[in-house]
Design an enzyme around this catalytic site. Sequence first.
Site, PDB file in Angstrom:
ATOM      1  CD  GLU A 105       8.230  -0.814   7.409  1.00  0.00           C
ATOM      2  OE1 GLU A 105       8.424   0.308   6.906  1.00  0.00           O
ATOM      3  OE2 GLU A 105       7.213  -1.506   7.175  1.00  0.00           O
ATOM      4  CG  ASP A 108       0.015  -4.130   2.054  1.00  0.00           C
ATOM      5  OD1 ASP A 108      -0.403  -4.714   3.069  1.00  0.00           O
ATOM      6  OD2 ASP A 108       0.846  -3.195   2.097  1.00  0.00           O
ATOM      7  CG  ASP A 141      -0.334  -0.043   2.530  1.00  0.00           C
ATOM      8  OD1 ASP A 141       0.905  -0.055   2.602  1.00  0.00           O
ATOM      9  OD2 ASP A 141      -1.077  -0.082   3.532  1.00  0.00           O
ATOM     10  CB  SER A 142       4.549   1.787  -0.033  1.00  0.00           C
ATOM     11  OG  SER A 142       4.812   0.614  -0.788  1.00  0.00           O
ATOM     12  CD  GLU A 186       0.580  -1.897   7.800  1.00  0.00           C
ATOM     13  OE1 GLU A 186       1.107  -1.563   6.732  1.00  0.00           O
ATOM     14  OE2 GLU A 186       0.294  -1.078   8.701  1.00  0.00           O
ATOM     15  CE  LYS A 194       2.597  -5.841   3.834  1.00  0.00           C
ATOM     16  NZ  LYS A 194       2.206  -4.931   4.972  1.00  0.00           N
TER      17      LYS A 194
END
Length: 295
Positions: free
Chosen positions: A190, A91, A52-53, A123, A121
């Site tokens: 991360e 993501d 999602d970056s 978070e 993915k």
Amino acid sequence: MSAHAAPTKRLTLGGLAAKKQSGEPIVMVTAYDYPSAQIVEEAGVDMVLVGDSAAMTVLGYDSTVPVTIDEMLMLTKAVRRGLEKPLLVGDLPFGSYEASDELALATAQRFIKEAGVDLIKIERGGTTVDRARALVNAGIPVVGHVGLTPQTATSLGGYRAQGRTADAALAVIEDALALQDAGVSVLVIEAVPSEVTAALAPLLRIPLIGIGAGADADGQVLVFHDLLVFHDLLGIYAGGVAKFVKRYADVRGVSVAGVQAYADEVRDGVYPAPEHGYGMPEAEAARLRELLAGR
């Protein structure tokens, strides 16, 4: 010339687990579109994340929060069309899975059915552990993500390293272990001190992928981003160009060589070096070891 042979067949979850067991470093990279997918495919990486970056790197948002499911699906489908061998990770964007198991399942199913991802993915720990367990129970492979989690970076104090004290480090480790217990297949960690990764890695049965987390993970992930060009004047595509186009560079060739060099350094244990990681005060590292010893 790369010292490592590119994969010759499509990687599976079983193959990924085998890499961990054999100690072969895992190479993961992001991609957001078809040409970047082709580049990382040719470079021979193991896993590709449509992160999602992309909200910031290709869509112009000021954070990852505003990106929608439909926008992420569009990008993920484009990457899928450019990949053959690496595992593809989708993501799930902010707001698309947190509220309930049912919402998480519905969103994940869209990424599998519409974009053809191999894993999804999500978070954080906390309630995300419940979402992960529900997805795994539904037969959907999951990648967990701990440490700095960009979707909730504001609550973490911004885009900054996490786990800098023993208590904070223990919280990251406990989130990771909870996600493992929920059945996730892979874990991303991360922006944490190298000591945290070194303490966590021996506790995991699943592959651990680091980004800004030191050299003790089973693999590394970095963000890759293509340049914006018109009519391929920088040579991003491998095919020919229209007669009126003049190519001024070979961005594709340079990019493939760069990603191959990164992959070689990960596999040779050269990257990340100590200067690429975060440190923890020795007193805090010692306290973390004491906390873990008392578990």
